[in-house]
Design a protein around this motif. Structure first.
Motif, PDB file in Angstrom:
ATOM      1  N   TRP A  92      -2.628  10.333  -4.280  1.00  0.00           N
ATOM      2  CA  TRP A  92      -2.186  11.467  -5.098  1.00  0.00           C
ATOM      3  C   TRP A  92      -0.993  11.095  -5.975  1.00  0.00           C
ATOM      4  O   TRP A  92      -0.712  11.780  -6.954  1.00  0.00           O
ATOM      5  CB  TRP A  92      -1.863  12.668  -4.206  1.00  0.00           C
ATOM      6  N   LEU A  93      -0.300  10.005  -5.678  1.00  0.00           N
ATOM      7  CA  LEU A  93       0.852   9.606  -6.478  1.00  0.00           C
ATOM      8  C   LEU A  93       0.482   8.673  -7.636  1.00  0.00           C
ATOM      9  O   LEU A  93       0.892   8.896  -8.773  1.00  0.00           O
ATOM     10  CB  LEU A  93       1.902   8.930  -5.590  1.00  0.00           C
ATOM     11  N   CYS A  94      -0.269   7.630  -7.367  1.00  0.00           N
ATOM     12  CA  CYS A  94      -0.573   6.652  -8.423  1.00  0.00           C
ATOM     13  C   CYS A  94      -1.974   6.799  -9.009  1.00  0.00           C
ATOM     14  O   CYS A  94      -2.327   6.088  -9.934  1.00  0.00           O
ATOM     15  CB  CYS A  94      -0.374   5.225  -7.893  1.00  0.00           C
ATOM     16  N   ASP A  95      -2.789   7.702  -8.474  1.00  0.00           N
ATOM     17  CA  ASP A  95      -4.161   7.926  -8.938  1.00  0.00           C
ATOM     18  C   ASP A  95      -5.029   6.669  -8.882  1.00  0.00           C
ATOM     19  O   ASP A  95      -5.933   6.486  -9.684  1.00  0.00           O
ATOM     20  CB  ASP A  95      -4.187   8.514 -10.352  1.00  0.00           C
ATOM     21  N   GLU A  96      -4.762   5.785  -7.937  1.00  0.00           N
ATOM     22  CA  GLU A  96      -5.556   4.575  -7.729  1.00  0.00           C
ATOM     23  C   GLU A  96      -6.360   4.729  -6.445  1.00  0.00           C
ATOM     24  O   GLU A  96      -5.928   5.385  -5.501  1.00  0.00           O
ATOM     25  CB  GLU A  96      -4.647   3.343  -7.607  1.00  0.00           C
ATOM     26  N   ARG A  97      -7.524   4.112  -6.418  1.00  0.00           N
ATOM     27  CA  ARG A  97      -8.343   4.113  -5.206  1.00  0.00           C
ATOM     28  C   ARG A  97      -7.901   2.952  -4.328  1.00  0.00           C
ATOM     29  O   ARG A  97      -8.022   1.799  -4.698  1.00  0.00           O
ATOM     30  CB  ARG A  97      -9.817   3.996  -5.544  1.00  0.00           C
ATOM     31  N   ARG A  98      -7.406   3.281  -3.158  1.00  0.00           N
ATOM     32  CA  ARG A  98      -6.882   2.280  -2.228  1.00  0.00           C
ATOM     33  C   ARG A  98      -7.114   2.741  -0.789  1.00  0.00           C
ATOM     34  O   ARG A  98      -7.602   3.841  -0.551  1.00  0.00           O
ATOM     35  CB  ARG A  98      -5.387   2.084  -2.455  1.00  0.00           C
ATOM     36  N   ALA A  99      -6.707   1.896   0.121  1.00  0.00           N
ATOM     37  CA  ALA A  99      -6.702   2.294   1.530  1.00  0.00           C
ATOM     38  C   ALA A  99      -5.480   3.176   1.732  1.00  0.00           C
ATOM     39  O   ALA A  99      -4.355   2.730   1.576  1.00  0.00           O
ATOM     40  CB  ALA A  99      -6.648   1.079   2.436  1.00  0.00           C
ATOM     41  N   CYS A 100      -5.714   4.425   2.022  1.00  0.00           N
ATOM     42  CA  CYS A 100      -4.623   5.406   2.085  1.00  0.00           C
ATOM     43  C   CYS A 100      -4.495   6.017   3.475  1.00  0.00           C
ATOM     44  O   CYS A 100      -5.426   6.005   4.270  1.00  0.00           O
ATOM     45  CB  CYS A 100      -4.865   6.529   1.072  1.00  0.00           C
ATOM     46  N   CYS A 139      -1.251   5.923  -0.668  1.00  0.00           N
ATOM     47  CA  CYS A 139      -1.455   4.487  -0.425  1.00  0.00           C
ATOM     48  C   CYS A 139      -0.178   3.857   0.125  1.00  0.00           C
ATOM     49  O   CYS A 139       0.911   4.416   0.034  1.00  0.00           O
ATOM     50  CB  CYS A 139      -1.912   3.773  -1.698  1.00  0.00           C
ATOM     51  N   GLY A 140      -0.330   2.653   0.679  1.00  0.00           N
ATOM     52  CA  GLY A 140       0.791   1.942   1.272  1.00  0.00           C
ATOM     53  C   GLY A 140       1.846   1.565   0.262  1.00  0.00           C
ATOM     54  O   GLY A 140       3.045   1.583   0.564  1.00  0.00           O
ATOM     55  N   GLN A 141       1.446   1.244  -0.976  1.00  0.00           N
ATOM     56  CA  GLN A 141       2.410   0.871  -1.997  1.00  0.00           C
ATOM     57  C   GLN A 141       3.297   2.063  -2.367  1.00  0.00           C
ATOM     58  O   GLN A 141       4.517   1.926  -2.489  1.00  0.00           O
ATOM     59  CB  GLN A 141       1.716   0.335  -3.231  1.00  0.00           C
ATOM     60  N   CYS A 142       2.712   3.212  -2.543  1.00  0.00           N
ATOM     61  CA  CYS A 142       3.493   4.401  -2.866  1.00  0.00           C
ATOM     62  C   CYS A 142       4.381   4.829  -1.708  1.00  0.00           C
ATOM     63  O   CYS A 142       5.513   5.271  -1.911  1.00  0.00           O
ATOM     64  CB  CYS A 142       2.590   5.540  -3.323  1.00  0.00           C
ATOM     65  N   ARG A 143       3.907   4.676  -0.498  1.00  0.00           N
ATOM     66  CA  ARG A 143       4.722   5.008   0.690  1.00  0.00           C
ATOM     67  C   ARG A 143       5.925   4.073   0.765  1.00  0.00           C
ATOM     68  O   ARG A 143       7.020   4.498   1.119  1.00  0.00           O
ATOM     69  CB  ARG A 143       3.894   4.901   1.956  1.00  0.00           C
TER      70      ARG A 143
END
Length: 112
Positions: free
Chosen positions: A87-95, A104-108
């Motif tokens: 919901w933060l970066c609008d990228e499809r990742r393992a969340c 996602c882990g990067q945004c966290r």
């Protein structure tokens, strides 16, 4: 064998049959030549058939329980789920589930 008549030996079939180890009439009609049944062969005994069915059920349970545990861990936010839209970066990742949204882990890491 659960009662007076034996069960059909084909996995998943709940019909009764006239002789132990031999397919029921419906399976014979449904599968015809595709059913590998040899009248001169050795049919399954009731004990072997029951053990096979118990082993199959145990294998299904062993496969199902980890999936349920994983699903509960994902919903509790304890485990990631691949291919979710952060919901933060609008990228499809393992969340991970955080307050009802996927993060996602990067945004966290950045927010944390």
């Amino acid at each position: 064998m659960t009662g007076l008549f034996p069960d059909c030996p084909l996995p998943g079939c709940i019909n009764l049959t006239h002789r132990q180890g031999h397919p029921c009439r419906q399976c014979l009609a449904s599968f015809g030549d595709f059913l590998a049944h040899t009248p001169a062969g050795t049919p399954l005994t009731a004990a072997v058939q029951q053990q096979r069915d118990r082993d199959t059920i145990a294998a299904y349970r062993a496969q199902h329980e980890p999936a349920v545990e994983r699903s509960l861990a994902i919903e509790a936010g304890q485990q990631t789920k691949p291919n979710q839209l952060c919901w933060l970066c609008d990228e499809r990742r393992a969340c991970v589930r955080v307050a009802g949204r996927w993060e996602c882990g990067q945004c966290r890491h950045i927010a944390g």
